[in-house]
Scaffold this motif. Structure first.
Motif, PDB file in Angstrom:
ATOM      1  N   GLY A 241       0.828  -1.207   0.000  1.00  0.00           N
ATOM      2  CA  GLY A 241       0.000   0.000   0.000  1.00  0.00           C
ATOM      3  C   GLY A 241       0.859   1.252   0.000  1.00  0.00           C
ATOM      4  O   GLY A 241       1.950   1.270  -0.588  1.00  0.00           O
ATOM      5  N   ALA A 242       0.376   2.282   0.696  1.00  0.00           N
ATOM      6  CA  ALA A 242       1.068   3.574   0.707  1.00  0.00           C
ATOM      7  C   ALA A 242       2.514   3.452   1.199  1.00  0.00           C
ATOM      8  O   ALA A 242       3.413   4.135   0.713  1.00  0.00           O
ATOM      9  CB  ALA A 242       0.293   4.540   1.605  1.00  0.00           C
ATOM     10  N   GLU A 243       2.730   2.568   2.192  1.00  0.00           N
ATOM     11  CA  GLU A 243       4.096   2.413   2.726  1.00  0.00           C
ATOM     12  C   GLU A 243       5.053   1.915   1.653  1.00  0.00           C
ATOM     13  O   GLU A 243       6.228   2.298   1.629  1.00  0.00           O
ATOM     14  CB  GLU A 243       4.074   1.482   3.959  1.00  0.00           C
ATOM     15  N   HIS A 244       4.550   1.055   0.723  1.00  0.00           N
ATOM     16  CA  HIS A 244       5.385   0.591  -0.383  1.00  0.00           C
ATOM     17  C   HIS A 244       5.611   1.714  -1.408  1.00  0.00           C
ATOM     18  O   HIS A 244       6.688   1.819  -1.979  1.00  0.00           O
ATOM     19  CB  HIS A 244       4.768  -0.641  -1.049  1.00  0.00           C
ATOM     20  N   LEU A 245       4.601   2.548  -1.609  1.00  0.00           N
ATOM     21  CA  LEU A 245       4.771   3.669  -2.552  1.00  0.00           C
ATOM     22  C   LEU A 245       5.864   4.618  -2.048  1.00  0.00           C
ATOM     23  O   LEU A 245       6.684   5.103  -2.827  1.00  0.00           O
ATOM     24  CB  LEU A 245       3.445   4.432  -2.725  1.00  0.00           C
ATOM     25  N   ILE A 246       5.856   4.862  -0.733  1.00  0.00           N
ATOM     26  CA  ILE A 246       6.900   5.726  -0.159  1.00  0.00           C
ATOM     27  C   ILE A 246       8.272   5.084  -0.375  1.00  0.00           C
ATOM     28  O   ILE A 246       9.240   5.737  -0.790  1.00  0.00           O
ATOM     29  CB  ILE A 246       6.642   5.960   1.358  1.00  0.00           C
ATOM     30  N   PHE A 276      -1.141   9.936  10.067  1.00  0.00           N
ATOM     31  CA  PHE A 276      -2.227  10.052   9.087  1.00  0.00           C
ATOM     32  C   PHE A 276      -3.426   9.127   9.288  1.00  0.00           C
ATOM     33  O   PHE A 276      -4.527   9.448   8.889  1.00  0.00           O
ATOM     34  CB  PHE A 276      -1.675   9.859   7.670  1.00  0.00           C
ATOM     35  N   ARG A 277      -3.203   7.958   9.846  1.00  0.00           N
ATOM     36  CA  ARG A 277      -4.357   7.066  10.001  1.00  0.00           C
ATOM     37  C   ARG A 277      -4.961   7.305  11.390  1.00  0.00           C
ATOM     38  O   ARG A 277      -4.241   7.374  12.365  1.00  0.00           O
ATOM     39  CB  ARG A 277      -3.932   5.600   9.876  1.00  0.00           C
ATOM     40  N   LYS A 278      -6.254   7.413  11.427  1.00  0.00           N
ATOM     41  CA  LYS A 278      -6.885   7.735  12.713  1.00  0.00           C
ATOM     42  C   LYS A 278      -7.527   6.472  13.285  1.00  0.00           C
ATOM     43  O   LYS A 278      -8.727   6.315  13.271  1.00  0.00           O
ATOM     44  CB  LYS A 278      -7.966   8.817  12.519  1.00  0.00           C
ATOM     45  N   ASN A 321      -0.567   4.086 -10.171  1.00  0.00           N
ATOM     46  CA  ASN A 321      -1.969   4.399  -9.975  1.00  0.00           C
ATOM     47  C   ASN A 321      -2.551   3.439  -8.927  1.00  0.00           C
ATOM     48  O   ASN A 321      -3.121   2.418  -9.268  1.00  0.00           O
ATOM     49  CB  ASN A 321      -2.700   4.272 -11.311  1.00  0.00           C
ATOM     50  N   ARG A 322      -2.368   3.766  -7.674  1.00  0.00           N
ATOM     51  CA  ARG A 322      -2.845   2.903  -6.598  1.00  0.00           C
ATOM     52  C   ARG A 322      -3.491   3.769  -5.522  1.00  0.00           C
ATOM     53  O   ARG A 322      -2.833   4.641  -4.951  1.00  0.00           O
ATOM     54  CB  ARG A 322      -1.671   2.077  -6.038  1.00  0.00           C
ATOM     55  N   PHE A 323      -4.753   3.534  -5.273  1.00  0.00           N
ATOM     56  CA  PHE A 323      -5.508   4.341  -4.314  1.00  0.00           C
ATOM     57  C   PHE A 323      -5.119   3.936  -2.891  1.00  0.00           C
ATOM     58  O   PHE A 323      -5.266   2.765  -2.509  1.00  0.00           O
ATOM     59  CB  PHE A 323      -7.005   4.128  -4.539  1.00  0.00           C
ATOM     60  N   THR A 324      -4.630   4.891  -2.130  1.00  0.00           N
ATOM     61  CA  THR A 324      -4.202   4.615  -0.736  1.00  0.00           C
ATOM     62  C   THR A 324      -4.530   5.811   0.142  1.00  0.00           C
ATOM     63  O   THR A 324      -5.098   6.809  -0.347  1.00  0.00           O
ATOM     64  CB  THR A 324      -2.659   4.381  -0.657  1.00  0.00           C
ATOM     65  N   ILE A 325      -4.107   5.749   1.381  1.00  0.00           N
ATOM     66  CA  ILE A 325      -4.278   6.880   2.296  1.00  0.00           C
ATOM     67  C   ILE A 325      -3.634   8.148   1.725  1.00  0.00           C
ATOM     68  O   ILE A 325      -4.073   9.256   2.030  1.00  0.00           O
ATOM     69  CB  ILE A 325      -3.669   6.522   3.694  1.00  0.00           C
TER      70      ILE A 325
END
Ligand SMILES: [Zn+2]
Length: 329
Positions: A241-246, A276-278, A321-325
């Protein structure tokens, strides 16, 4: 009948000193190939000469691993369907063989020398092309053989990188849920359950366990189940997810500062949870990072601050193109 076909390896064996039994294991599973070719690094060949000599390899090919360029330099007289490739090494050797085997449509087995990421089963190979690391789709191994005695000898940082890659499933799964809810995506819900279960299995362990048989079996099984979750969804989504994109953005834009994939994703996951995640997962995650030693290696290996993380976000968002936080920030 409505079933689905999954490329589950015919062999999944995890145990002590089993690398020397590879011929027996193949026989037990009724798998016969005319030639069995070992791909490994010189350092591993020297270190593990004993088990390599007693297994009947028709050829040993020494590689460095990790680059697309090396694929063109691999010399085999003739590849045939009656050849089995055995990838013995860390992620870079395994990814090279995965790519080579997939390009040439031959079968391969992974025999990891460490568990620094989910390369042993994932349908993705990460290799450098020029100066940049890229992801390539590959086919699954027909076998995964994890020799606990060999993994035990790998450095702490590699085992912790494997922990980081696996625990990051918890971040990826949250992103999948965001994508299902807000982007109308269809992601296999049982694949997400598997991705989550495989990561959650790590929580009871601490740094003092990382060389125990029980922990190594947990990590190996977890990485395999994580690979299965990707096979089920037919994408890397349940584990990326987002952690991999970073992490990919670091590899792409700051290659000189990039470090182990699993450490980068673990760092990114922690900041995502904290800022960022609540959802109150941060406390539990941070406690686990402290217990297992991830926070220590993050301090040693990551050269980015929390402030730098903010600057990485637009680059990460543009990686694919990956929808994440990251779509909400
Ligand atoms: Zn990963």
């Amino acid at each position: 009948m409505f079933y689905r076909d999954l490329d589950i390896p015919a062999i999944i064996e995890i145990g002590s000193s089993i690398s020397k039994d590879i011929d027996l294991i193949l026989k037990k599973h009724h798998i016969y190939y005319k030639e069995k070719i070992l791909f490994t690094q010189k350092i591993l060949l020297d270190k593990y000469k004993d088990f390599i000599e007693i297994s009947n390899y028709s050829k040993i090919i020494l590689v460095e691993g990790g680059t697309v360029e090396e694929l063109g330099r691999i010399e085999l007289e003739k590849l045939s369907e009656d050849m089995l490739l055995v990838a013995f090494g860390g992620g870079s050797v395994i990814d090279l063989v995965k790519m080579y085997a997939s390009k040439n449509n031959v079968a391969y087995i992974t025999l990891p020398s460490t568990l620094s990421n989910d390369a042993i089963y994932s349908p993705i190979a990460r290799l450098k092309e020029g100066e940049k690391k890229k992801s390539f789709g590959v086919h699954a191994p027909i076998g995964i053989i994890v020799d606990v005695d060999i993994i035990k000898q790998s450095p702490d940082i590699l085992l912790l990188a494997g922990v980081g890659d696996l625990i990051s499933n918890l971040s990826a799964v949250q992103d999948c849920k965001l994508a299902i809810k807000n982007n109308n995506e269809r992601i296999d819900s049982f694949a997400l359950t598997l991705a989550k279960i495989s990561a959650n299995g790590l929580f009871p362990y601490t740094y003092s366990d990382i060389r125990s048989v029980e922990f190594i079996e947990q990590l190996a099984n977890g990485l395999i189940v994580s690979g299965l979750s990707m096979m089920m969804d037919k994408t890397s989504r349940p584990a990326s997810g987002a952690e991999h994109l970073i992490s990919h953005a670091i590899d792409e834009y700051f290659p000189e500062k990039s470090t182990y994939h699993g450490i980068q994703v673990a760092w990114a996951q922690l900041i995502l949870e904290k800022v960022f995640r609540k959802n109150n997962n941060y406390g539990r995650l941070c406690e686990f990072y402290n217990n297992i030693g991830l926070n220590t290696v993050i301090c040693q290996y990551i050269q980015f601050s929390e402030g730098d993380f903010i600057n990485l976000i637009p680059k990460a968002r543009a990686m694919r193109n990956r929808f994440t936080i990251l779509n909400f920030i």
